[in-house]
Design a protein around this motif. Sequence first.
Motif, short mmCIF file in Angstrom:
data_model
loop_
_atom_site.label_atom_id
_atom_site.label_comp_id
_atom_site.label_asym_id
_atom_site.label_seq_id
_atom_site.Cartn_x
_atom_site.Cartn_y
_atom_site.Cartn_z
N LEU A 130 0.82 -1.20 0.00
CA LEU A 130 0.00 0.00 0.00
C LEU A 130 0.86 1.26 0.00
O LEU A 130 0.55 2.24 -0.70
CB LEU A 130 -0.93 -0.01 1.21
N TYR B 285 -13.60 -2.02 3.94
CA TYR B 285 -12.72 -3.15 3.64
C TYR B 285 -13.49 -4.23 2.86
O TYR B 285 -14.62 -4.58 3.21
CB TYR B 285 -12.17 -3.75 4.93
N LYS C 196 -10.81 -7.79 5.10
CA LYS C 196 -9.53 -7.38 5.67
C LYS C 196 -8.60 -8.55 5.91
O LYS C 196 -7.39 -8.44 5.67
CB LYS C 196 -9.78 -6.60 6.97
N LYS D 130 -6.36 -7.64 2.96
CA LYS D 130 -5.66 -6.57 3.67
C LYS D 130 -6.30 -5.21 3.33
O LYS D 130 -7.48 -5.02 3.51
CB LYS D 130 -4.16 -6.59 3.37
N PHE D 131 -5.47 -4.29 2.78
CA PHE D 131 -5.94 -2.91 2.57
C PHE D 131 -6.57 -2.74 1.17
O PHE D 131 -6.17 -1.88 0.38
CB PHE D 131 -4.79 -1.94 2.76
N GLN E 210 -8.46 5.49 6.84
CA GLN E 210 -7.46 4.58 6.31
C GLN E 210 -7.51 4.57 4.77
O GLN E 210 -8.57 4.41 4.17
CB GLN E 210 -7.69 3.17 6.83
N LEU F 267 -7.27 3.00 1.22
CA LEU F 267 -7.52 1.67 0.70
C LEU F 267 -7.33 1.64 -0.81
O LEU F 267 -7.66 2.61 -1.52
CB LEU F 267 -8.95 1.21 1.04
#
Length: 898
Positions: free
Chosen positions: A159, A196, A199, A203-204, A238, A240
Amino acid sequence: MQSLTRPACRQLARQLRYSQKQLGAAAVTTQQTPSQAAVSRSNRRRQYATAHKSRYDDGSARSAVINVLNNIASKREVQQYLAQFTSVESQQFAVIKVGGAILTDYLDEFCASLRNLNQMGLFPVIIHGAGPQLNKMLEEAGIEPQYNEGIRITDGKTLGIARKLFLQENLKLVEALESWGVRARPITSGVLRAEYKDKDTYKFVGEVNDVQTQSVKAAIADGYIPVLTCMAESNEGQVLNVNADKAAAELARALVPLKIVYLSEKGGIHDKQTGQLIQAINLDEEYDVYMKKPWVIHGTRSKIRDIKTLLDDLPRSSSVAIIHPESLERELFTHSGAGTLIRRGTKLQQSSSLADIDSAQLKKTLVREREGLDSMAVVERYLDSLKSRNFRAYYDDNMEALAIVLPPVDGGSSLAHLSTLTMTRSAWLSNIADNVFQNLKRDFPKLAWTVKQDDENLTWFSEKADGSIARQGEVLFWYGIDSPDEVRELMSEFVQHGRQMFGDVNLESQLHRAASAAERIRAGAARLAGMRQQTSSYHTSARRPQAEMQRVFNAGQRRTYATTNPNPPLGIKNRDKDYPSKVALIGARGYTGQALIDLLNRHPNMDLCHVSSRELAGKELKGYEKKKIIYENLSPDEVRKMAEKKEIDCWVMALPNGVCKPYVDAIEEAGNKEAVIVDLSADYRFDSSWTYGLPELIPRNQIASSTRISNPGCYATAAQLGIAPLVEHLAPAPAHPTVFGVSGYSGAGTKPSPKNDVNNLTNNLIPYSLTDHIHEREISSQLSTPVAFIPHVAVWFAGIHHTISIPLANQMASRDIRQIYQDRYDREKLVKVSGESPLVKNISGQHGVEIGGFAVHSSGKRVVINVTIDNLLKGAATQCLQNMNLALGYGEYEGIPL
């Protein structure tokens, strides 16, 4: 607004592209510190802000670009689509998704297209990815990409790299747009909200669940094109990673644009069984069909499914286009579009009986575009004629579109006839017309129809057809006929019955004649395959106020030629004469004469009647299979007598320089002004009363309306095509282009000389006429600039190779120069442009010209270009046939193998 000619449009496009590119380049120095670069960007933004304001104050750039677009579409198409696009809010025009490969390989093409759109006041919303770049960066960082069900697993390290990369690519695209004179605003956060996906697994990686459009709309309101990345934020802030296609779809749901465009280096979706590009998918009719195809799997299946889900949520007027970046304007401003267009479509109804169709609605549809007090009576008579015929009608629920086809007669021809086609403006803009033709091509493998030559939809019809021929203001189109015999008879019938069928404007007479013809066909069952049904049919032009009865022919006989020209012939002369055209060739002993005889042997509508050669008089002509011909030795007096009797439609003079004038004078003395003369010598190339016949550079309508045509020289043709696109960029005098030309020895003719002596040429290169060659004068005269020409002869038989050195007024890059040539010759069937230098051995026996090389000197102010041509074909005989076709009213490329 006055439209420009095609060459003028191309020239203007090049000027716009080059001048704006230079403006951007001038604002950046070769070595800049970060602070200097920031100042430079700031200065450029102020420059472009001023330019932007002035653009819309005077509208000149907008008009200029519209004229440029007229080069890829009809003026009417451009105006209609532009009116549609500007009738909605700016952010509702288009959402364009740009893949990472486009930013790497096609950035300039994309920026040029966006500049044109922006100069017309259009503001597409851009969202880009960077997949290939990310793969490369991860590899350099030693990180092996991980996927699950085709989705990239994005851990924290991945990321971080992706975020940095997307910001860099976003800035790269914005700065590139600004260098092209386009105000662009980077928007790298705050628009896409996501949650998400899974997740623990991915993950991201996020799924977009909300779109905040305020910053997008604000950018457009300030006059900037918004440029977004496919990164989103969760509610907790966050960052993404989100799929670019899905992000573009959610953006489209929020903005509700007319167009959603996915740019692809592949240019669309291809049928993996046939390899053919799929031009359109109408989801309402074809979704289930495509989802059952064995090759629609994985990414293709997912893409079609996701697009359907998106379009189900948008108005029916919205559509998705998957196209190459070079085709952006063509997709937006033409009916035919480019790439693959996916739309909801309109499910068409079909009927083979008038009883199944709402009578009142049908009559209203047929009469809506007719003028005159008798319009309803005309429609009533037309419908009465259908009661006794087999037909099939296609129409939508509101009858915005209506097509009526007369299927083939049992036992006769397999050719169907499009009797009626009427469309409202909204039907055209929502692509129902294309939907109709998809149905027609599915149900009728072979179809013919006629259109008035001044119909504003002529370009669209041309693109739907495989061939065409014009006669007395009418154009006959067809598709699906692949037998030369079939097409020749179709064309012959169209020509033979033109005066009878098209000269009578009385509708009742036409219908009576059609009924009588149908009765004769029913009565003569034993001869159905060889008879013609002269069918009178009703046709309404889809976008012009007047409507009229059109005629479509049932071609039941054998036919003989498939024209390779998809566009109607220009400047058709309505000569009252028999077809095919009668041709006389004066001077046929040389190589060029033999090459022309070979072409005429394959031409369906030219009849070679006389061949004159002093040396061969009395001998039988070889290589002409249509009939037996004996060489003659025609004198000017005999030519005059033939001209007085109007026995010949076209005279071809294939004589040495300085010899043909007595023959031309004889034809002139006979007063036969309608007979076409094409002179292959240099005798009339500098005579302003004659038309110089180089169709790729001289307006075709000028050639088509001429009867006295001088055929260019072989060296001169290749040199002019190699220099012409850069004439506006030439360095000022005394600098000038230099052409180093080498020809095969066939260019020296059949008369023995050191220049065609193979023994003398072996391991040798012979220069000759190093200054003041007649072709030097010809090239310079036609290009209106001095050109030095240095000819040589080599040991091969046919073919010319030019190495052309061209001094430039300003610094230019090889890629930009090649683009100029590709733009200039984009639609020329006999000109091929490539980055590689062409080889003379590959051009021998070919009918076109190849241009390549484009090597730019380190100074950026001189380019070397290579050009090859077969001196006997495109350099002489093929070009002669192009001119003959145009002047005699045939498709330009008829009889020319492509």
